[in-house]
Design a protein around this motif. Structure first.
Motif, PDB file in Angstrom:
ATOM      1  N   TYR A 160      14.456  12.702  21.926  1.00 42.33           N
ATOM      2  CA  TYR A 160      15.193  12.261  20.788  1.00 42.33           C
ATOM      3  C   TYR A 160      16.572  12.152  21.056  1.00 42.33           C
ATOM      4  CZ  TYR A 160      10.794  13.404  18.543  1.00 42.33           C
ATOM      5  OH  TYR A 160       9.590  13.745  18.431  1.00 42.33           O
ATOM      6  N   VAL A 161      17.209  11.027  21.273  1.00 43.77           N
ATOM      7  CA  VAL A 161      18.449  10.736  21.571  1.00 43.77           C
ATOM      8  C   VAL A 161      19.419  10.405  20.272  1.00 43.77           C
ATOM      9  CG1 VAL A 161      20.115   9.316  22.759  1.00 43.77           C
ATOM     10  CG2 VAL A 161      18.094   9.929  23.838  1.00 43.77           C
ATOM     11  N   ASP A 162      20.557  11.014  20.135  1.00 41.07           N
ATOM     12  CA  ASP A 162      21.449  10.777  18.927  1.00 41.07           C
ATOM     13  C   ASP A 162      22.920  10.540  19.605  1.00 41.07           C
ATOM     14  OD1 ASP A 162      22.733  10.780  16.558  1.00 41.07           O
ATOM     15  OD2 ASP A 162      22.416  12.773  15.929  1.00 41.07           O
ATOM     16  N   GLY A 163      23.366   9.727  19.990  1.00 40.93           N
ATOM     17  CA  GLY A 163      24.723   9.416  20.614  1.00 40.93           C
ATOM     18  C   GLY A 163      24.491  10.000  22.145  1.00 40.93           C
ATOM     19  N   ASP A 164      25.529  11.120  22.184  1.00 45.42           N
ATOM     20  CA  ASP A 164      25.756  11.625  23.555  1.00 45.42           C
ATOM     21  C   ASP A 164      25.096  13.083  23.715  1.00 45.42           C
ATOM     22  OD1 ASP A 164      27.237   9.708  24.500  1.00 45.42           O
ATOM     23  OD2 ASP A 164      29.224  10.538  23.836  1.00 45.42           O
ATOM     24  N   VAL A 165      24.094  13.246  22.672  1.00 41.72           N
ATOM     25  CA  VAL A 165      23.540  14.411  22.779  1.00 41.72           C
ATOM     26  C   VAL A 165      21.909  13.988  22.428  1.00 41.72           C
ATOM     27  CG1 VAL A 165      25.097  16.067  21.877  1.00 41.72           C
ATOM     28  CG2 VAL A 165      23.589  15.063  20.327  1.00 41.72           C
TER      29      VAL A 165
END
Length: 184
Positions: free
Chosen positions: A111-116
């Motif tokens: 699960y990608v959320d921007g840079d994390v």
């Protein structure tokens, strides 16, 4: 149905590329943890450990959690503590010696959320020892990742035991003493 815009398509591609980079980072970590180490040119465990540390953020956490792994692995934070953790694993020669272990990953969720990002896997690994004993270990991984300087790095490795099972003695009949797969 509305046609996606170029910006929406670019954002979707960014997520897919991030997932692929995270997948490669996790798989490379497991690859470097295999015994014998299959990375061509890695002749010693100090080099192996530095290659593993290259996959981590400076403030990374490595922890074993749950009733079985709490006491076995504990928790370390930062690259120096991670280096010491890995040196305890590879730096201290054991009797019987570990002849082989190989990491198999499955049940992936990223699960990608921007840079994390967060990723979960189930991992399984056989262990073969010089006295003929063999084990099969499985754990759940709940890892975190952060993009640093455009590169996805591991910011947390969290592992929880699923099971450890003894296999019959001399379970494996053939296994390599060294990996030659990546030799040029």
């Amino acid at each position: 149905m509305t046609e996606p815009t170029i910006a929406q398509l670019a954002a979707r591609i960014e997520v897919l590329e991030s997932e692929a980079d995270i997948r490669r980072a996790q798989a490379r970590y497991m690859f470097l943890c295999d015994t014998p180490c299959p990375e061509f040119g890695v002749e010693d465990d100090a080099t192996r450990i530095e290659l593993i540390l290259d996959l981590y953020t400076e403030d990374a956490v490595w922890e074993g959690v749950g009733e079985y792994y709490d006491n076995q692995f504990g928790r370390v934070e930062g690259k120096d503590a991670l280096r010491a953790h890995f040196n305890r694993f590879w730096g201290e020669k054991t009797d019987p010696a570990l002849l082989l272990n190989a990491h198999y990953l499955t049940s992936e969720q990223i699960y990608v959320d921007g840079d994390v990002a967060e990723g979960q896997w189930i991992h399984m690994q056989p262990w073969l020892f010089s006295d003929g004993r063999s084990l099969l270990r499985s754990s759940r991984l709940n890892n975190a990742f952060r993009r640093v300087g455009g590169k996805w790095l591991i910011s947390r490795t969290r592992t929880e035991n699923v099971f450890v099972a003894a296999l019959p003695d001399n379970f494996a009949e053939a296994y390599p003493s060294a990996s030659v797969l990546l030799k040029p």
